[in-house]
Design a protein around this motif. Structure first.
Motif, PDB file in Angstrom:
ATOM      1  N   SER A 131      41.261  28.185  45.198  1.00  0.00           N
ATOM      2  CA  SER A 131      42.651  28.442  45.586  1.00  0.00           C
ATOM      3  C   SER A 131      43.597  27.642  44.704  1.00  0.00           C
ATOM      4  CB  SER A 131      42.871  28.087  47.059  1.00  0.00           C
ATOM      5  OG  SER A 131      42.129  28.962  47.868  1.00  0.00           O
ATOM      6  N   SER A 132      43.239  26.414  44.421  1.00  0.00           N
ATOM      7  CA  SER A 132      44.046  25.573  43.554  1.00  0.00           C
ATOM      8  C   SER A 132      44.094  26.140  42.132  1.00  0.00           C
ATOM      9  CB  SER A 132      43.483  24.154  43.550  1.00  0.00           C
ATOM     10  OG  SER A 132      44.204  23.338  42.672  1.00  0.00           O
ATOM     11  N   ALA A 133      42.933  26.515  41.621  1.00  0.00           N
ATOM     12  CA  ALA A 133      42.869  27.037  40.250  1.00  0.00           C
ATOM     13  C   ALA A 133      43.630  28.356  40.107  1.00  0.00           C
ATOM     14  CB  ALA A 133      41.414  27.229  39.837  1.00  0.00           C
ATOM     15  N   ALA A 134      43.628  29.173  41.155  1.00  0.00           N
ATOM     16  CA  ALA A 134      44.241  30.503  41.074  1.00  0.00           C
ATOM     17  C   ALA A 134      45.762  30.469  41.186  1.00  0.00           C
ATOM     18  CB  ALA A 134      43.666  31.404  42.163  1.00  0.00           C
ATOM     19  N   GLN A 135      46.319  29.369  41.645  1.00  0.00           N
ATOM     20  CA  GLN A 135      47.771  29.313  41.840  1.00  0.00           C
ATOM     21  C   GLN A 135      48.549  29.585  40.563  1.00  0.00           C
ATOM     22  OE1 GLN A 135      49.037  29.274  45.006  1.00  0.00           O
ATOM     23  NE2 GLN A 135      46.818  29.465  45.280  1.00  0.00           N
ATOM     24  N   ALA A 136      48.046  29.124  39.442  1.00  0.00           N
ATOM     25  CA  ALA A 136      48.765  29.277  38.174  1.00  0.00           C
ATOM     26  C   ALA A 136      48.582  30.653  37.542  1.00  0.00           C
ATOM     27  CB  ALA A 136      48.314  28.193  37.198  1.00  0.00           C
ATOM     28  N   LEU A 137      47.665  31.467  38.086  1.00  0.00           N
ATOM     29  CA  LEU A 137      47.403  32.774  37.481  1.00  0.00           C
ATOM     30  C   LEU A 137      48.525  33.759  37.778  1.00  0.00           C
ATOM     31  CD1 LEU A 137      43.620  33.242  38.379  1.00  0.00           C
ATOM     32  CD2 LEU A 137      44.595  32.528  36.179  1.00  0.00           C
ATOM     33  N   THR A 138      48.960  34.463  36.748  1.00  0.00           N
ATOM     34  CA  THR A 138      49.914  35.553  36.935  1.00  0.00           C
ATOM     35  C   THR A 138      49.123  36.835  37.212  1.00  0.00           C
ATOM     36  OG1 THR A 138      49.898  36.218  34.609  1.00  0.00           O
ATOM     37  CG2 THR A 138      51.484  34.477  35.251  1.00  0.00           C
ATOM     38  N   ASP A 139      49.810  37.878  37.618  1.00  0.00           N
ATOM     39  CA  ASP A 139      49.140  39.166  37.813  1.00  0.00           C
ATOM     40  C   ASP A 139      48.515  39.636  36.499  1.00  0.00           C
ATOM     41  OD1 ASP A 139      49.753  39.268  40.517  1.00  0.00           O
ATOM     42  OD2 ASP A 139      51.525  40.533  40.234  1.00  0.00           O
ATOM     43  N   ALA A 140      49.214  39.400  35.389  1.00  0.00           N
ATOM     44  CA  ALA A 140      48.680  39.778  34.078  1.00  0.00           C
ATOM     45  C   ALA A 140      47.420  38.983  33.760  1.00  0.00           C
ATOM     46  CB  ALA A 140      49.731  39.580  32.990  1.00  0.00           C
ATOM     47  N   ASP A 141      47.406  37.689  34.089  1.00  0.00           N
ATOM     48  CA  ASP A 141      46.217  36.861  33.876  1.00  0.00           C
ATOM     49  C   ASP A 141      45.034  37.411  34.669  1.00  0.00           C
ATOM     50  OD1 ASP A 141      47.678  35.040  32.304  1.00  0.00           O
ATOM     51  OD2 ASP A 141      47.959  33.625  33.977  1.00  0.00           O
ATOM     52  N   ILE A 142      45.276  37.786  35.909  1.00  0.00           N
ATOM     53  CA  ILE A 142      44.209  38.312  36.763  1.00  0.00           C
ATOM     54  C   ILE A 142      43.644  39.588  36.161  1.00  0.00           C
ATOM     55  CG2 ILE A 142      43.736  39.367  39.025  1.00  0.00           C
ATOM     56  CD1 ILE A 142      45.588  37.160  40.225  1.00  0.00           C
ATOM     57  N   GLU A 143      44.495  40.443  35.630  1.00  0.00           N
ATOM     58  CA  GLU A 143      44.016  41.682  35.005  1.00  0.00           C
ATOM     59  C   GLU A 143      43.187  41.386  33.757  1.00  0.00           C
ATOM     60  OE1 GLU A 143      44.013  44.678  36.412  1.00  0.00           O
ATOM     61  OE2 GLU A 143      44.918  43.565  38.075  1.00  0.00           O
ATOM     62  N   ILE A 144      43.642  40.443  32.944  1.00  0.00           N
ATOM     63  CA  ILE A 144      42.892  40.070  31.738  1.00  0.00           C
ATOM     64  C   ILE A 144      41.546  39.467  32.123  1.00  0.00           C
ATOM     65  CG2 ILE A 144      42.826  38.465  29.779  1.00  0.00           C
ATOM     66  CD1 ILE A 144      45.924  38.878  29.611  1.00  0.00           C
ATOM     67  N   LEU A 145      41.546  38.556  33.093  1.00  0.00           N
ATOM     68  CA  LEU A 145      40.289  37.940  33.533  1.00  0.00           C
ATOM     69  C   LEU A 145      39.325  38.971  34.106  1.00  0.00           C
ATOM     70  CD1 LEU A 145      41.652  34.672  35.146  1.00  0.00           C
ATOM     71  CD2 LEU A 145      40.083  34.821  33.188  1.00  0.00           C
ATOM     72  N   THR A 146      39.836  39.888  34.891  1.00  0.00           N
ATOM     73  CA  THR A 146      39.001  40.943  35.473  1.00  0.00           C
ATOM     74  C   THR A 146      38.342  41.763  34.383  1.00  0.00           C
ATOM     75  OG1 THR A 146      40.339  41.051  37.478  1.00  0.00           O
ATOM     76  CG2 THR A 146      39.064  42.999  36.924  1.00  0.00           C
ATOM     77  N   GLU A 147      39.126  42.177  33.398  1.00  0.00           N
ATOM     78  CA  GLU A 147      38.601  42.974  32.283  1.00  0.00           C
ATOM     79  C   GLU A 147      37.557  42.183  31.500  1.00  0.00           C
ATOM     80  OE1 GLU A 147      38.895  46.160  29.214  1.00  0.00           O
ATOM     81  OE2 GLU A 147      39.916  46.083  31.133  1.00  0.00           O
ATOM     82  N   TYR A 148      37.866  40.935  31.201  1.00  0.00           N
ATOM     83  CA  TYR A 148      36.979  40.091  30.413  1.00  0.00           C
ATOM     84  C   TYR A 148      35.675  39.815  31.154  1.00  0.00           C
ATOM     85  CZ  TYR A 148      35.201  35.844  28.204  1.00  0.00           C
ATOM     86  OH  TYR A 148      34.390  34.902  27.603  1.00  0.00           O
ATOM     87  N   LEU A 149      35.760  39.319  32.366  1.00  0.00           N
ATOM     88  CA  LEU A 149      34.573  38.913  33.123  1.00  0.00           C
ATOM     89  C   LEU A 149      33.664  40.098  33.407  1.00  0.00           C
ATOM     90  CD1 LEU A 149      36.321  36.459  35.586  1.00  0.00           C
ATOM     91  CD2 LEU A 149      34.799  35.838  33.683  1.00  0.00           C
ATOM     92  N   SER A 150      34.221  41.229  33.756  1.00  0.00           N
ATOM     93  CA  SER A 150      33.392  42.393  34.084  1.00  0.00           C
ATOM     94  C   SER A 150      32.670  42.939  32.854  1.00  0.00           C
ATOM     95  CB  SER A 150      34.207  43.488  34.748  1.00  0.00           C
ATOM     96  OG  SER A 150      35.177  44.003  33.868  1.00  0.00           O
ATOM     97  N   GLY A 151      33.155  42.601  31.667  1.00  0.00           N
ATOM     98  CA  GLY A 151      32.523  43.063  30.440  1.00  0.00           C
ATOM     99  C   GLY A 151      31.553  42.078  29.820  1.00  0.00           C
ATOM    100  N   LEU A 152      31.296  40.959  30.495  1.00  0.00           N
ATOM    101  CA  LEU A 152      30.357  39.953  29.983  1.00  0.00           C
ATOM    102  C   LEU A 152      28.947  40.209  30.476  1.00  0.00           C
ATOM    103  CD1 LEU A 152      32.252  36.568  30.499  1.00  0.00           C
ATOM    104  CD2 LEU A 152      31.866  37.781  28.355  1.00  0.00           C
ATOM    105  N   ARG A 153      27.999  39.622  29.797  1.00  0.00           N
ATOM    106  CA  ARG A 153      26.595  39.643  30.242  1.00  0.00           C
ATOM    107  C   ARG A 153      26.115  38.253  30.423  1.00  0.00           C
ATOM    108  NH1 ARG A 153      25.114  42.531  33.446  1.00  0.00           N
ATOM    109  NH2 ARG A 153      24.683  44.546  32.744  1.00  0.00           N
TER     110      ARG A 153
END
Length: 144
Positions: free
Chosen positions: A122-144
């Motif tokens: 919860s602490s780490a996520a406070q600084a995330l913007t909606d755009a950051d969340i979208e980038i992280l989602t795209e990046y993480l889901s494409g990793l192995r």
């Protein structure tokens, strides 16, 4: 729904106990976990942690991958989830996770509506913007 394949065994045990004890709530998981014995929890964790990951359904574009990697370092995701984001002990694997699941969880941590045992996410996520969340989602889901 998350992918449980390849998740750290201890993470699965912890989450099932959290659902069973009512600390973490979900309309599908809470009723399923309510009557699990400790042996059941351990059996499920052993089974799912040993399952192979499904083939990647997507590959992240190089520019988004670079931006995603920067965000995981900037927000210290790699400190807990590991350098390759495959999780460890009670910390989940993020690499290759379902994109919608990642998005919902990150938004829940940011809004403080998602159960967070020690407050770190919860602490780490406070600084995330909606755009950051979208980038992280795209990046993480494409990793192995």
């Amino acid at each position: 729904m998350p992918s449980l394949a390849g998740q750290p065994r201890q993470f699965i045990v912890t989450q099932l106990i959290m659902f069973r004890e009512g600390n973490r709530k979900d309309p599908q998981m809470s009723p399923l976990a309510k009557n699990l014995s400790n042996a059941d929890v351990n059996d499920f964790a052993a089974y799912f942690s040993a399952q192979p990951l499904a083939p990647l359904a997507r590959h992240t574009a190089p520019d988004k991958a670079a931006a995603g990697r920067r965000l995981t370092e900037q927000h210290h995701c790699v400190a807990c989830h590991g350098a390759t984001l495959v999780g460890q002990q009670h910390i989940p694997r993020l690499a290759g996770q379902q994109p919608e699941y990642l998005r919902v969880q990150l938004r829940g941590f940011k809004a403080s509506t998602r159960f967070d045992m020690d407050g770190q996410m919860s602490s780490a996520a406070q600084a995330l913007t909606d755009a950051d969340i979208e980038i992280l989602t795209e990046y993480l889901s494409g990793l192995r």
